[in-house]
Design an enzyme around this catalytic site. Structure first.
Site, PDB file in Angstrom:
ATOM      1  N   SER A   1      38.372   8.308 -20.018  1.00  0.00           N
ATOM      2  CA  SER A   1      37.654   9.447 -19.431  1.00  0.00           C
ATOM      3  C   SER A   1      38.534  10.522 -18.818  1.00  0.00           C
ATOM      4  O   SER A   1      38.031  11.592 -18.474  1.00  0.00           O
ATOM      5  CB  SER A   1      36.663   8.939 -18.378  1.00  0.00           C
TER       6      SER A   1
ATOM      7  N   ASP B   1      19.976  12.539 -19.005  1.00  0.00           N
ATOM      8  CA  ASP B   1      20.681  11.316 -19.376  1.00  0.00           C
ATOM      9  C   ASP B   1      19.886  10.088 -18.942  1.00  0.00           C
ATOM     10  O   ASP B   1      19.672   9.873 -17.749  1.00  0.00           O
ATOM     11  CB  ASP B   1      22.074  11.297 -18.724  1.00  0.00           C
TER      12      ASP B   1
END
Length: 283
Positions: free
Chosen positions: A105, A128
């Site tokens: 990430s 999400d």
């Protein structure tokens, strides 16, 4: 120059030369910071690099576990060499420039800049739910219940995988590849150390050449969060992060600051090129 016998015992001195005192090398290393880094990694495995984001100077670096360089001077026994080569922590490998790992990430800010360049507004949001479905499988977010309504800033702040899944699929691997390789992923950084690995920032052409297979859209999703075929050295990650921090200025990481002598010469020049972050481009 020394002559030794089969037992590595010195037989005679053939020649000698006093070291020069007029051509010292000055490095960029901050000694106190280097000592701190070494203490933090004592008994551990890993790699660390601390860079000055303005010019690429390496202030501290290390690949751990380390080994005693002086042991090679006196000569290694067979058992010592076998132990070093067979060590599962690979002390002989410089992880900093040769260790290849999925970066994960930490590359998301750079990917977000690719979205902006393609015309995505940082305030545009998605919902999400913790996953997306694609190709008959679920690509899950690290947060099982999802992050709710997510815009670009929140996606970076909370490391929302789903945001990057959705937008990277829309953008496509070709545009991601074009952008991310500008941060020297898949390329050498040019550091003044030997044997630097290039790593891999994959593309359809790379996969066809390497595996003789077509690129699959789902592979773009994995690459967007630093996984899949994406491999980078710790140095590449640090260098790319520094370039994001300094608004796109290209850097060449370096340990050599200058040489000293009758004529002092600085050996590292700051690159002029820069990645333009401002504005958008839809090509």
């Amino acid at each position: 120059v020394l002559s030794v016998n089969a037992y590595n015992e010195v037989v005679e001195e053939i020649d000698s030369k006093e070291p020069s005192k007029h051509h010292d090398l000055v490095t960029t290393i901050d000694v106190q910071l280097q000592k701190l880094v070494s203490s933090l990694f004592e008994g551990k495995s890993g790699a660390v690099v601390v860079m000055d984001v303005t010019d690429g100077s390496v202030l501290a670096a290390g690949s751990f576990p380390e080994y005693d360089v002086s042991s090679f001077v006196k000569g290694l026994s067979k058992d010592e060499w076998s132990g070093m080569v067979g060590d599962l922590n690979h002390p002989l490998t410089n992880r900093l420039t040769k260790g290849l790992y999925p970066p994960g990430s930490v590359i998301k800010p750079g990917v977000a800049l690719a979205f902006q360049r393609a015309g995505v507004d940082e305030h545009d949001s998605i919902v999400d739910e913790g996953f997306i479905e694609f190709g008959g499988r679920k690509f899950r977010d690290w947060k099982k219940e999802g992050h709710g309504v997510v815009d670009m800033r929140k996606a970076i702040k909370e490391s929302c995988d789903t945001y990057f899944y959705k937008l990277s699929y829309q953008l496509g691997i070709e545009k991601l590849h074009d952008w991310m390789t500008r941060f020297n992923f898949g390329k050498k950084t040019g550091i003044d150390l030997p044997g630097e690995k290039t790593g891999v920032y994959p593309s359809p052409e790379w996969k066809m050449k390497t595996y003789k297979k077509e690129w699959l859209p789902g592979e773009t999703i994995s690459v967007s969060i630093g996984q899949g075929y994406f491999l980078a050295t710790p140095l590449q990650v640090a260098n790319a992060t520094a370039m994001v921090a300094n608004q796109g200025q290209h850097l060449i990481p370096h340990l050599l600051k200058r040489t000293t002598g009758a004529q002092t010469a600085t050996l590292i020049d700051k690159p002029d090129s820069k990645i333009e972050f401002s504005g958008t481009q839809n090509d």
